[in-house]
Scaffold this active site. Structure first.
Site, PDB file in Angstrom:
ATOM      1  CG  ASP A  66     -67.813  51.526   7.982  1.00  0.00           C
ATOM      2  OD1 ASP A  66     -67.247  52.603   8.247  1.00  0.00           O
ATOM      3  OD2 ASP A  66     -69.027  51.456   7.666  1.00  0.00           O
ATOM      4  CB  SER A  67     -62.843  54.346   7.027  1.00  0.00           C
ATOM      5  OG  SER A  67     -62.229  54.110   8.278  1.00  0.00           O
ATOM      6  CG  ASP A 105     -67.784  51.745  12.065  1.00  0.00           C
ATOM      7  OD1 ASP A 105     -68.711  52.160  12.774  1.00  0.00           O
ATOM      8  OD2 ASP A 105     -67.185  52.453  11.228  1.00  0.00           O
ATOM      9  CE  LYS A 135     -67.947  54.856  13.997  1.00  0.00           C
ATOM     10  NZ  LYS A 135     -68.797  54.937  12.791  1.00  0.00           N
ATOM     11  CD  GLU A 137     -72.268  55.161   8.940  1.00  0.00           C
ATOM     12  OE1 GLU A 137     -73.146  55.425   8.090  1.00  0.00           O
ATOM     13  OE2 GLU A 137     -71.064  55.047   8.641  1.00  0.00           O
ATOM     14  CD  GLU A 204     -67.831  61.153   8.660  1.00  0.00           C
ATOM     15  OE1 GLU A 204     -68.103  60.123   9.289  1.00  0.00           O
ATOM     16  OE2 GLU A 204     -67.203  61.159   7.571  1.00  0.00           O
TER      17      GLU A 204
HETATM   18  O1  KIV Z   1     -65.190  54.267   9.576  1.00  0.00           O
HETATM   19  C1  KIV Z   1     -64.632  55.228  10.118  1.00  0.00           C
HETATM   20  O2  KIV Z   1     -63.420  55.408  10.029  1.00  0.00           O
HETATM   21  C2  KIV Z   1     -65.455  56.152  10.869  1.00  0.00           C
HETATM   22  C3  KIV Z   1     -64.801  57.389  11.377  1.00  0.00           C
HETATM   23  C4  KIV Z   1     -64.308  58.224  10.295  1.00  0.00           C
HETATM   24  C5  KIV Z   1     -65.637  58.107  12.352  1.00  0.00           C
HETATM   25  O3  KIV Z   1     -66.604  55.915  11.053  1.00  0.00           O
END
Ligand code: KIV
Length: 288
Positions: A66-67, A105, A135, A137, A204
């Protein structure tokens, strides 16, 4: 013309440019047995098809993180990222990869309310993208959800330590584990997610001794980002390690400086257009 040729021996929906099989969740999970991992796992983020094609042969896993909110859309944080964004980019990355396990994510607000909430969103992600895993969090608070999804056919990668979706609770992107309370929380979160059935856990932004202890405490492979070499694998945002941005977190090593190379190439182009040196006869159609 594409350099890819159709390999009829592989999946019809995803013809591979080279004979290779996509890594599976059990294959990643089994890279650590009896608390010991072999060769470190390689993961990078990917958000677009072309980047996926380039990164794929070198990686074990591609994370549609989600980055992308910051990297692709210029948002301030990951908070505004939507399921629509994750599905669109996730499908592109699956289309552009043949070897790596692709993980999507879950964006903020799409899974936290309950296991039922999470399975509705995760099911949509898996149907629309074709990815094999998601994924999410969170630690102890998400353990029940991780277990619920895993037992219903949705493999989950956990994410503990500095969890960017919790930026408003953490009060910024702060390294975790500098005090006893946060150190204990990272360890308890990693253990809870592992016991709940996660096949891997991103750790992280934590101090090296905490990353080491967490990695030893869990049975599944840990993937570090700003969490030292003690993890079972590493992940970075691809654009960070390629040098697309000037400012990156301290834990990033720039393996290239592509922003400078793009800048130089575009300056050449602009100069060629302005001086009428481009296009030349080779780039020009003439009547036959
Ligand atoms: O969203 C992302 O890129 C991440 C990684 C940095 C682990 O969660």
């Amino acid at each position: 013309m594409s350099k890819y040729t159709l390999d009829t021996k592989t999946d019809r929906a995803h013809p591979t440019p080279r004979p290779m099989k996509r890594l599976t969740v059990p294959a990643i999970r089994d890279r650590k047995t009896d608390g010991k991992s072999g060769e470190p796992l390689v993961m990078l983020t990917a958000y677009t098809i072309r980047m996926a094609q380039i990164l794929d042969p070198h990686c074990d896993m591609l994370l549609v993180g989600d980055s992308l909110g910051q990297v692709i859309y210029g948002l301030d944080s990951t908070i505004p990222v939507t399921l629509d964004m994750m599905c669109a980019h996730g499908a592109a990355v699956v289309r552009g990869s043949y070897h790596s396990l692709v993980i999507i994510d879950m964006p903020f607000g799409s899974y936290e309310a309950s296991p039922e909430h999470a399975i509705r969103s995760a099911t949509r992600v898996m149907k629309e993208t074709g990815a094999a895993a998601i994924k999410m969090e969170g630690g102890e608070a998400m353990a029940e959800t991780v277990n619920f999804l895993t037992n219903r056919g949705i493999p989950v990668m956990g994410h503990v330590g500095l969890t960017p979706q919790a930026v408003n609770v953490l009060g910024g992107h702060k390294v975790q584990g500098r005090d006893e309370a946060t150190a204990e929380k990272v360890l308890a979160d990693a253990r809870a997610i592992d016991e709940a059935g996660a096949f891997s856990i991103v750790i992280e932004g934590v101090l090296e001794p905490i990353a080491r202890e967490a990695t030893r405490a869990v049975s599944c492979p840990t993937i570090g980002i700003g969490a030292s070499v003690e993890c079972d694998g590493q992940v970075l945002v691809a654009e960070d390690m390629l040098g697309l941005f000037d400012r990156v977190p301290r834990f990033v090593r720039k393996f290239d400086h592509i922003a400078e190379r793009i800048d130089a190439a575009v300056a050449d182009y602009a100069q060629a257009v302005r001086s009428r040196a481009f296009p030349e006869p080779e780039q020009t159609y003439q009547p036959k």
